[in-house]
Motif scaffolding. Sequence first.
Motif, PDB file in Angstrom:
ATOM      1  N   ARG A 245       0.783  -1.315  -0.026  1.00  0.00           N
ATOM      2  CA  ARG A 245       0.050  -0.056  -0.075  1.00  0.00           C
ATOM      3  C   ARG A 245       0.812   1.199  -0.181  1.00  0.00           C
ATOM      4  O   ARG A 245       0.625   2.250  -0.746  1.00  0.00           O
ATOM      5  CB  ARG A 245      -0.886  -0.003   1.100  1.00  0.00           C
ATOM      6  CG  ARG A 245      -2.212  -0.911   0.757  1.00  0.00           C
ATOM      7  CD  ARG A 245      -3.147  -0.971   2.263  1.00  0.00           C
ATOM      8  NE  ARG A 245      -3.913   0.084   2.420  1.00  0.00           N
ATOM      9  CZ  ARG A 245      -4.819   0.667   1.508  1.00  0.00           C
ATOM     10  NH1 ARG A 245      -5.532  -0.286   0.728  1.00  0.00           N
ATOM     11  NH2 ARG A 245      -5.440   1.640   1.949  1.00  0.00           N
TER      12      ARG A 245
ATOM     13  N   VAL B  12       2.465   1.515  -3.495  1.00  0.00           N
ATOM     14  CA  VAL B  12       1.328   2.150  -4.414  1.00  0.00           C
ATOM     15  C   VAL B  12       1.239   3.591  -4.262  1.00  0.00           C
ATOM     16  O   VAL B  12       1.069   4.238  -5.332  1.00  0.00           O
ATOM     17  CB  VAL B  12       0.078   1.457  -4.368  1.00  0.00           C
ATOM     18  CG1 VAL B  12      -0.989   1.755  -5.276  1.00  0.00           C
ATOM     19  CG2 VAL B  12       0.481  -0.140  -4.821  1.00  0.00           C
TER      20      VAL B  12
ATOM     21  N   GLN C 290       0.007   3.078  -9.322  1.00  0.00           N
ATOM     22  CA  GLN C 290      -0.339   1.732  -9.555  1.00  0.00           C
ATOM     23  C   GLN C 290       0.242   1.132 -10.655  1.00  0.00           C
ATOM     24  O   GLN C 290       1.087   0.124 -10.745  1.00  0.00           O
ATOM     25  CB  GLN C 290      -2.028   1.490  -9.728  1.00  0.00           C
ATOM     26  CG  GLN C 290      -2.800   1.796  -8.582  1.00  0.00           C
ATOM     27  CD  GLN C 290      -4.365   1.824  -8.932  1.00  0.00           C
ATOM     28  OE1 GLN C 290      -4.924   2.968  -9.403  1.00  0.00           O
ATOM     29  NE2 GLN C 290      -4.967   0.697  -8.769  1.00  0.00           N
TER      30      GLN C 290
ATOM     31  N   THR D   6       3.991   0.775 -10.200  1.00  0.00           N
ATOM     32  CA  THR D   6       4.536  -0.468  -9.054  1.00  0.00           C
ATOM     33  C   THR D   6       4.457  -1.600  -9.733  1.00  0.00           C
ATOM     34  O   THR D   6       5.245  -2.384  -9.635  1.00  0.00           O
ATOM     35  CB  THR D   6       3.329  -0.020  -7.926  1.00  0.00           C
ATOM     36  OG1 THR D   6       3.476   0.890  -7.214  1.00  0.00           O
ATOM     37  CG2 THR D   6       3.650  -1.352  -6.928  1.00  0.00           C
TER      38      THR D   6
ATOM     39  N   THR E 205      -1.087  -5.603  -6.550  1.00  0.00           N
ATOM     40  CA  THR E 205      -1.533  -4.468  -7.395  1.00  0.00           C
ATOM     41  C   THR E 205      -2.001  -5.098  -8.620  1.00  0.00           C
ATOM     42  O   THR E 205      -3.113  -4.446  -8.877  1.00  0.00           O
ATOM     43  CB  THR E 205      -0.199  -3.737  -7.745  1.00  0.00           C
ATOM     44  OG1 THR E 205       0.719  -3.586  -6.597  1.00  0.00           O
ATOM     45  CG2 THR E 205      -0.322  -2.359  -8.372  1.00  0.00           C
TER      46      THR E 205
ATOM     47  N   THR F  64      -5.030   5.718   0.646  1.00  0.00           N
ATOM     48  CA  THR F  64      -3.860   4.988   1.513  1.00  0.00           C
ATOM     49  C   THR F  64      -3.771   5.176   2.850  1.00  0.00           C
ATOM     50  O   THR F  64      -3.018   4.726   3.497  1.00  0.00           O
ATOM     51  CB  THR F  64      -2.493   5.141   0.875  1.00  0.00           C
ATOM     52  OG1 THR F  64      -2.355   6.677   0.895  1.00  0.00           O
ATOM     53  CG2 THR F  64      -2.390   4.815  -0.728  1.00  0.00           C
TER      54      THR F  64
END
Length: 415
Positions: free
Chosen positions: A271, A274, A279, A282, A326, A414
């Motif tokens: 988390r 990311v 996203q 990652t 992810t 997040t």
Amino acid sequence: MREHDFRQLFVADAVSQLGIQVSLMALPLVAVLALQADQFEVGLLAACETAAFLFIGLPAGAWVDRWRRRGVLIAGDLVRALVLITVPLAWWGGWLTMPQLYAVALLIGVGTVFFDVAYQSYLPHLVRPDQVIEGNSRLEAVRSVNWVAGPAAGGLLVQWLTAPYALVVNCVTYLVSALFVVRIRRREPLPVPSPGASLRREIVEGLRFVIGHRLLRATASCTSLANFFGAMTTVMQVILLARVLELAPGAIGVFLSVVSAGAVLGAVAVRPIVARLGQGPTIWMAMAFSAPFGLLLPLAERGWLLWLAAAGSAVSWFGCVVYNITQLSFRQLLTPPRLLGRMNATMRFLVWGSMPVGSIVAGVLGQHLGVRPVLWIAAIGQMLVFLPTFLSPLRHMRVLPTAASDSPAKELSTA
């Protein structure tokens, strides 16, 4: 974790994954230590474990989309338990053979195909859309903990009970997993097939959805290549540790637990990673920056080089888990509910179907080149698998689209 039904799935997965780790230790060790299997036979056994994804992966997705997924999960656990118990029984009776191990691996693979497709399609039914990535992180975290504890436990069980009898523990965990799935209260409505629906048409619809979507196509290519080279590594790693380095089963379990510690850290760190990178970045960075550490495994020797290799493999696993959480969460949020089973089955067909091929290639090459050269080939190949995602729009997309929008979704919280 406050959701009752998610807790049941969480515990069922935790128990099942512990048993899987025991079988991943015990089944190839049955072949290597009890039946004196050579490299090709071990490779063929590993291929049998994942061949079902290649042969029935696509129709399994269409079937799962027609059934209640809770029932599929229960049936998958029970089938695997019943099949696996035949190994210790055959060993006790003195008639265990490699063909039986092949058959057991194939049938367990069939159960796993249906269980995995239903499991990944069931999670979005049990949690809210904004909880999907958190749910995947929780499930991946417990899976990663089992990757750490499971090999050590499996190695000790093999050492104490011998490999065939250690599989009894695996049978029990499948039964316990089924009991917790039974406790899930929320019931899905029975899916209503579309007018004129046919199995072939539904399979084609799932294939078109995945292959026709540029981002899904990129992640499928990356994961398929990673699994191909990963299967080669897995086959040769068992032979390297058990036969070349002559480690005891308990020591092999500790080695694999050190490796799996990277998976735990990856599940915890996904988390914030990311949130920091976005996203899309990652997805490709996780694979690109962790793969080179896999070059340490072919150098493994008894002593400090063994544990250096374990640490390098742990970093590789860290990246794999960050990548997997992810891209899996992205897939689940992108796909309309009616296509979830077929999307997951198509992805499994594409990305797990490469594993039996990789296992057989490893077995054949291992017979001619030896263990370490094959590990070098696999490690170098892993360094290239990030390219399909790097060369796609994912490279710059901090926020990825969902099924609810035609444009990139709002960035996941997040907090």
